[in-house]
Design a protein around this motif. Structure first.
Motif, mmCIF file in Angstrom:
data_model
loop_
_atom_site.group_PDB
_atom_site.id
_atom_site.type_symbol
_atom_site.label_atom_id
_atom_site.label_comp_id
_atom_site.label_asym_id
_atom_site.label_seq_id
_atom_site.Cartn_x
_atom_site.Cartn_y
_atom_site.Cartn_z
ATOM 1 N N GLN A 100 19.618 -18.741 -20.191
ATOM 2 C CA GLN A 100 19.770 -17.448 -20.848
ATOM 3 C C GLN A 100 18.887 -17.368 -22.091
ATOM 4 O OE1 GLN A 100 24.065 -17.425 -21.244
ATOM 5 N NE2 GLN A 100 24.206 -15.754 -19.776
ATOM 6 N N SER A 103 15.425 -16.886 -20.880
ATOM 7 C CA SER A 103 15.172 -15.580 -20.269
ATOM 8 C C SER A 103 15.073 -14.476 -21.311
ATOM 9 C CB SER A 103 16.262 -15.246 -19.248
ATOM 10 O OG SER A 103 17.451 -14.915 -19.914
ATOM 11 N N LEU A 104 15.535 -14.744 -22.530
ATOM 12 C CA LEU A 104 15.376 -13.741 -23.584
ATOM 13 C C LEU A 104 13.907 -13.588 -23.978
ATOM 14 C CD1 LEU A 104 18.442 -14.425 -25.862
ATOM 15 C CD2 LEU A 104 17.846 -12.251 -24.815
ATOM 16 N N MET A 105 13.126 -14.600 -23.650
ATOM 17 C CA MET A 105 11.730 -14.569 -24.072
ATOM 18 C C MET A 105 10.790 -14.453 -22.885
ATOM 19 S SD MET A 105 10.721 -17.136 -27.012
ATOM 20 C CE MET A 105 9.154 -17.119 -27.831
ATOM 21 N N ILE A 106 11.208 -14.986 -21.737
ATOM 22 C CA ILE A 106 10.336 -15.060 -20.575
ATOM 23 C C ILE A 106 10.927 -14.203 -19.468
ATOM 24 C CG2 ILE A 106 9.126 -16.682 -19.063
ATOM 25 C CD1 ILE A 106 8.899 -17.645 -21.865
#
Lengths: 499, 291
Positions: A100, A103-106
């Protein structure tokens, strides 16, 4: 060199109010190079990195990327160019899982990201469970998550801000191996540090910062630590030669099977801690912050009460149920790790901050404050402990970390304590002030004070302590004789390989 | 109608204003802000909705106008706190008082007037189920929309990237900023959402649940909603459960009064508030490890 540098800074300056944080900085970073930025706290390293990463903008000067001038208005601009940054205080979200966080960045589906995380982990020795919750990870693992998150953006330049300051020695080795692999892939790495040995081992170029200016560009492999330090602080390294300790005297602080449940979700429970501290000795508690240091310090200082009075003894008295004031009356003094908020009140003057713990030193008359006595005490402290400030009326919050620490330590030392607890004495303090603080602690020891030091800096503990314990996940290791143990052994306790 | 049937029929409607306001505030708090102005935002929403429905006869117009006006008030809070860096407690209380004051001002000429509420919908098959059919399962359209909305909100917060971003901003704003998220913008949108939800909650209270206007008709429900967010530990499901619980309590109080329980009505009326205080004490004690 025929190829233009990957990143070039030309006469970059940045000013905050009256402080010139960076002045006419020139810097060149090439692909496939590990470039050290070396400097004391307050030398302008962090500001420089913020300028490169687009967090702040320079007042003047130019930044070139592959020979083209660029303007970095925000971090995403830097990321788009291929600049990745691993922060000193991690920018991870504790309540989320590794995937998580990533996934905030990618962009990408969680399952794919998890696979990529594992893949990068295998390739560069950055193994971490993608589905683990971040608050359960060790500091070393968290740093790996940060690095993986950066690597997934395919950066050409990776900035690491004091990456080793929070790591046990074993993890430092591992990090260096990872960085060398990345270097071999052609990545440029900016390595910010004040640890000279590490820079000599890892980096091929070093830019030395002092007072916001570049004072030297050297190949660190060709210099010894002493001459690097001289470049960094601008004068000879102060020596801490000190007399060997006399045999310790009577017992002054004792913890008897001290256990305490954790207070919050991210807190640490303490488990059966035994410790004996005697007069004329310094005992060090090593370990990475977050392993119960804050909880243990609060229990010893009296901020948290122990469940049974007998779990803590100060000067032979059971004090587990007593508050901080009562413990101080017995001759206990405390320098907390949080300078602003616990050690001092930021909005109050130094004189009023003196009053907070030194009020018993004839500063009160029938409940009224004797301003003259308060100021005299403060002035004496400022002078005796080389606190650089305009005077007793200066606001505590406006002082630099090192100066404030000298003041807080001085205030406590002037109370002539019999037992002292000092938490992270030299965090964020420059080398000169750190040396002075350590010398003061040794002086106190020689005068018979019993001192307990919590520190993350292992060199510091080996320098001043006769015995060491390691705190890991709320569990305290047996006492280790500082003369006989090694940093490696301490490191094994720090990561829980030995208990 | 027996006491049980009365409870079954009315609980959802009684809970609805609490539920909507609490869910809106929960999103605000998840992004790391605290808006204490719920009571005022609900009150102004209630007043505006009542006036609109009174003149146009359209609940749609009433609900939209209420949501809009409460959002404007919430934006004033956002401007004070995010833009002007005012203290959020003071700013929240101030806009709360402002909302209450405005609702009294606008509502003055409508005092004690009544309007038509919304019809309950008979859903074939469902309404024919014995006992719960004509009671629990016969509700107005807003109740059904609110239930769907609650599920949708849970899904967004727990299953989507947007939910992840909201959680991240609330947990560590500096970190979120450093990896490139527009923290201010996200908070602004959250505050606007919270305002709109309060507006709708107020509109439901004044035009559907008790379709008449009386000054002070929100009667502390904004504060209970605020407490419900803590009670629900910032989780959609628990907040909704809490809202239902308080809905039952407030109806139970009426039932008890109607059945002539030998307690003074003032004691019964204070019951929901007492329970709120009790719940908060229990929760904070548990969190500090004392229970």
């Amino acid at each position: 060199m025929s190829q233009p540098a990957l990143l070039r800074l030309s006469k970059v300056s940045k000013r905050y109010g009256t402080v010139q944080a960076n002045h006419h900085i020139d810097l060149e970073v090439h692909s496939g190079s590990i470039h050290a930025v070396l400097g004391e706290n307050g030398a302008g390293k962090s500001t420089l990195m913020k300028l490169i990463y687009g967090v702040e903008q320079p007042d003047s000067g130019h930044i070139y990327w592959n020979g083209q001038e660029v303007h970095l208005a925000r971090p995403s601009d830097a990321q788009a160019l291929g600049i990745g940054m691993v922060f000193q205080h991690f920018s991870l979200f504790e309540t989320l899982s590794v995937v998580q966080n990533v996934s905030l960045m990618i962009p990408g589906k969680p399952a794919e990201l998890a696979q990529k995380i594992t893949g990068l982990g295998d390739q560069f020795g950055l193994s971490v469970d993608p589905h683990a919750m971040v608050h359960r990870l060790s500091v070393g693992e968290r740093q790996r998550v940060e690095i993986i998150r950066c690597l997934l953006l395919n950066p050409k330049l990776l900035i690491l801000d004091e990456p080793t300051s929070v790591l046990p020695p074993q993890s430092v080795r591992r990090l260096f191996e990872t960085l060398r692999k990345l270097q071999a892939e052609g990545m440029a790495i900016l390595f910010i540090s004040h640890k000279l040995d590490e820079i000599r081992e890892l980096c091929d170029t070093a830019s030395v910062l002092r007072g916001g200016e570049v004072t030297g560009r050297v190949d660190p492999r060709e210099h010894d630590a002493r001459s690097l330090a001289q470049l960094m602080i601008g004068r000879e390294m102060p020596n801490v030669a000190h007399a060997a300790p006399r045999p310790p005297g009577e017992e002054r602080l004792r913890l008897n099977a001290l256990s305490h449940p954790r207070a919050s979700r991210f807190g640490t429970a303490l488990d059966g801690i035994d410790l004996k501290l005697r007069s004329g000795e310094i005992i060090g508690i090593a370990g990475i912050s977050g392993n119960g240091q804050q909880e243990l310090a609060a229990l010893i200082s009296g901020e948290t009460r122990a469940h049974e009075p007998g779990m803590i003894e100060i000067m032979g008295k059971k004090v587990g149920h007593l508050g901080p004031m009562a413990r101080r009356k017995l001759g206990f003094a405390f320098v907390p790790e949080e300078r602003l908020g616990r050690g001092a009140v930021p909005e109050m003057s130094l004189a009023d901050n003196s009053l907070l713990t030194a009020h018993s030193r004839n500063m009160l008359s029938r409940g009224f404050i004797k301003r003259a006595a308060e100021r005299a005490f403060t002035r004496e402290c400022i002078q005796a402990f080389d606190v650089r400030t305009p005077g007793p009326d200066a606001e505590a919050g406006a002082m630099s970390g090192g100066n404030l620490q000298k003041f807080i330590l001085g205030r406590e030392i002037m109370l002539n304590p019999d037992v002292m607890l000092v938490s992270q004495p030299t965090w964020g303090v420059d080398i000169g002030a750190a040396t002075a603080i350590r010398r003061r602690l040794l002086d106190m020891r020689d005068q018979g004070c019993a001192i307990l030091v919590f520190s993350e800096e292992m060199d510091e503990l080996f320098e001043i302590c006769s015995k060491l314990h390691v705190l890991h996940k709320g569990h305290l290791s047996p006492a280790l004789d500082a003369a006989e143990t090694t940093p490696q052994e301490i490191g094994r306790y720090m990561i829980g390989a030995e208990t | 109608m027996s006491g049980l049937e009365f409870l079954l029929a009315g609980t959802l409607a009684a809970s609805l204003p609490l539920l909507l306001a609490a869910l809106g505030e929960m999103v605000v708090e998840k992004t790391g802000l605290l808006n204490l102005g719920l009571e005022g935002m609900m009150a102004i929403g209630a007043a505006i909705a009542f006036i609109c429905v009174y003149h146009t006869g359209s609940h749609v117009v009433g609900f939209l106008a209420a949501a809009l006006v409460s959002t404007v008030i919430a934006m004033l809070f956002a401007f004070l706190v995010i833009g002007a860096r005012a203290n959020e407690v003071a700013a929240g209380l101030a806009i709360g008082v402002l909302g209450l004051g405005l609702s009294a001002l606008f509502g003055k000429t409508y005092e004690s007037l009544t309007i038509k509420g919304l019809p309950k919908i008979d859903i074939p098959v469902l309404s024919d189920i014995p006992v719960i059919g004509p009671t629990l399962l016969t509700q107005d359209i807003v109740v059904w929309l609110a239930i769907a909305g609650t599920v949708a909100l849970w899904w967004v917060l727990n299953r989507t990237k947007l939910g992840l971003i909201i959680a991240a901003v609330g947990e560590n704003a500096d970190a979120a900023r450093s990896i490139g998220y527009p923290v201010m913008m996200i908070r602004l949108v959250a505050v606007a959402f919270g305002g709109a939800m309060c507006g709708i909650a107020g509109a439901y209270a004044s035009t559907v649940y008790t379709p008449l206007w009386a000054d002070g008709m929100i009667a502390g429900r904004g504060w209970i909603a605020l407490a419900l967010v803590v009670f629900g530990t910032w989780q959609t499901g628990r907040v909704a459960f809490g809202a239902l619980l308080f809905g039952i309590l407030s109806l139970g109080e009426l039932t008890a009064q109607a059945m002539g329980v030998g307690l003074p009505s003032q004691v019964l009326s204070s019951l929901p508030y007492l329970v709120t205080i009790l719940m908060l004490v229990v929760i904070s004690r548990r969190r500090s490890g004392l229970i």
